[in-house]
Design an enzyme around this catalytic site. Structure first.
Site: not given
Ligand code: HC1
Ligand code: SF4
Length: 594
Positions: A293, A296, A313, A333, A372, A375, A380, A528
């Site tokens: 990132e 980028e 993220c 991103s 998550k 996700e 993909e 998080c």
């Molecule tokens: Fe997160 Fe991440 S910080 S998004 O908050 O970018 O869920 O803990 O795992 O993928 O590393 C969540 C936390 C986590 C991602 C990272």
């Protein structure tokens, strides 16, 4: 101070204290259900009744402030009987399936029923249950759905709802998305969505804040504990686990570890005892994210691109962009989240090292987040197996709550185990990667590396980027960087957390009231550490405590810069070659949908 008495004992409390807070602070029990320390007061469950001398009726303790000379009684026969009768009515409407409920043993309503010994007056009420079976799993049409598992992240069983309205307030107060509200009238009133649609037909971002405050099992994550348990018990595949930054601090709080105690080693030991063959750290791929990132961002600054560039993220934020702000897709991103990056490298780089194929590995990701789960199910995020079929990079996502359930089922207490270490080569991480778990942490980690990569003469010292720390919803900082021609530039950075703040911030950007180059976005207030999959807590200071743990871990760490991580250097040398290179683009970057 105000003089009051509770059950005959005298106290002094601050003016404007509620009776509930005064009673709790002094060790008295008052039943509550709609009350939650982090939500605005509603006073709709009518369980927190107290008798007050001079009042002709019991008063609700959560909405009543103390007054001078107030004489409060918490347990008069009238109060107890009224509470019992409210609970009896609620029990009559509640399905009797506690034994298979996700919240069994962790349910405020169950505790109340036990405490007040409310027996069922009639055989279990099955009316609603029979009428609306759990059958709408593959919904293609919007329909009436008291049971709703239309998203991959959240399950809603409104038969279990006790109408406390906490989820309604969480969705409004934290996120201002307002998916949940009271619908219908009189005896038919219940919590529903706009037009009573399943959640995947709404603008729900799957953050799970509603599930975090639900006192019962009406709104939960889509449970994957049983499937993971079967994989662990059968041991037919290579079992790999990876853990997000925010898990270790949540477990430390759950197991009451000292504030400066680093629980990571105990967490790894607990996961090993559960039966995982390899345990890796999502913090490693957070470091990898910084490499990708950061590169980028520097490329966009040097060669042009959409600004502000937004971090990518947080899957709740991605859901929000795709559903509500599609015009901002190119500002995101292209980096996959650390969860998906480690998923991709485990099933390629690590599989290759083991000499096995994608489908031989089961990868369980442990996350503080419900979104998550969705996700990981994006079509993909797959790789081809040797049979030519697509296999997901991540097979299951467990929330911290589900991990605790799994530990309970398998009788694993990590606090009692000797510290263990992550496996190599995806187990070393910097404390910058760990900071991803807290609002402002991605920015802080990115600045640490970007300033060094671009050769800034006086980089901001570690831990000194104070402007992006703390629980403020919108924060800003100016970060000095250099272009490839060596020109000094000031990057305007912002950090935003919580859906309500994100909307305010985007409105300002749209109206050109503010301008930024790089913005960290996290859907849950505080980041998080306060994810929708974190353990339910009645501690109003819980988010601050977890945040403090994150910063203490950073101060205590010896490796604090993502680009100094030896395993990051190794994966580029052996496999990826360079950040934003051809293979990185294939494995670590993605696109966003209409
Ligand atoms: Fe997160 Fe991440 S910080 S998004 O908050 O970018 O869920 O803990 O795992 O993928 O590393 C969540 C936390 C986590 C991602 C990272
Ligand atoms: Fe609202 Fe988040 Fe719950 Fe969806 S998951 S209903 S956006 S609180």
């Amino acid at each position: 101070m105000v003089n009051i008495s509770i059950n005959g004992r005298k106290f002094q409390v601050k003016p404007k204290t509620t009776v509930l807070d005064a009673a709790k602070a002094n060790g008295f029990y008052i039943p509550t259900l709609c009350y939650h320390p982090r939500l605005p007061i509603a006073g709709n469950c009518r369980l927190c009744l107290v008798d007050v001398k001079g009042s002709w009726k019991p008063l609700t303790a959560c909405t009543t402030e103390v007054w001078e000379g107030m004489e409060i009684e918490t347990d008069t026969p009238a109060v107890v009987e009224t509470v019992r009768s409210s609970l009896s009515m609620m029990r009559e409407e509640h399905p009797n399936d506690c034994m298979t409920c996700e919240s069994n043993g962790n349910c405020e309503f169950q505790d109340l029923i036990y405490r007040y010994q409310i027996d069922a007056q009639h055989p279990v009420r099955t009316l609603l249950k029979n009428k609306f079976k759990k059958s709408n799993h593959n919904i293609t049409e919007p329909c009436y759905s008291p049971f709703d598992d239309s998203t991959f992240s959240i399950a809603r069983d409104m038969n279990k709802c006790v109408k406390c309205g906490r989820c309604v307030r969480a969705c409004h107060h934290f996120q201002n998305i307002n998916i949940l509200g009271f619908i219908n009238r009189a005896g038919y009133e219940r919590v529903g969505t706009p037009m009573d649609r399943p959640m995947n037909f709404t603008k729900c971002v799957e953050c799970g804040q509603c599930s975090q405050v639900c006192p019962v099992g009406a709104i939960t994550e889509r449970n994957e504990v049983i499937e993971v348990l079967r994989q662990l018990d059968s041991k037919r595949k290579i079992l790999v686990c990876s853990t997000a930054p925010a898990i270790r601090v949540a477990l430390a709080e759950e197991f009451n570890a000292d504030p400066d105690f680093n629980f990571t080693g105990k967490m790894v030991a607990g996961l090993r005892k559960l039966g995982f063959d390899y345990i890796f750290d999502t913090n490693f791929s957070a470091d990898l994210t910084i490499m990708e990132e950061g590169t980028e961002l520097i490329n966009r600054l040097n060669n042009g691109g959409k600004f502000p560039m937004f971090t990518s993220c947080c899957p709740g934020w991605i859901n929000m962009v795709e559903k509500s702000y599609p015009e901002l897709r190119e500002n995101l991103s292209t980096c996959k989240s650390p969860q998906q990056m480690i998923g991709a490298v485990i099933k390629s780089y690590f599989a290759k090292k083991l000499g096995v194929s994608t489908e031989d590995i089961i990868h369980v990701s442990v996350m503080p987040c419900t979104a998550k789960k969705g996700e990981a199910k994006r079509p993909e995020f797959v790789q081809k197996g040797k049979d030519g079929k697509n296999y997901p990079d991540i097979d299951y996502v467990l929330t911290t709550r589900e991990l605790l359930t799994l530990m309970k089922l398998k009788k694993v207490n990590p606090a009692e185990l000797a510290d263990d270490k992550f496996d190599s080569p995806l187990g070393i991480s910097s404390s910058a990667g760990n900071l991803f778990g807290v609002t402002g942490g991605v920015m802080e980690a990115a600045v640490r590396t970007a300033q060094i990569i671009t050769g800034v003469e006086n980089p901001i010292p570690l831990g000194e980027l104070k402007a992006v720390r703390g629980l403020e919803g919108i924060k800003a900082a100016t970060v000095p960087l250099k272009t490839k021609e060596g020109k000094d530039i000031n990057v305007r950075a912002a950090v935003v957390s919580g859906g309500a703040n994100i909307q305010k911030f985007l409105e300002k950007i749209k109206n050109k009231e503010v301008e930024f180059d790089f913005v960290e976005m996290m859907m849950c207030p505080g980041g998080c550490i306060n994810g929708g999959g974190q353990p339910k807590s009645a501690d109003p200071k819980i988010v601050t405590k977890k945040m403090q743990r994150m910063y203490t871990m950073d101060e205590q760490a010896t490796l604090r810069l993502s680009h100094e991580n030896e395993e990051i250097k190794q994966i580029y040398k052996e496999f990826l070659i360079e950040p934003n290179g051809h293979l990185s683009h294939e494995l670590l970057h993605t696109h966003y949908n209409d």
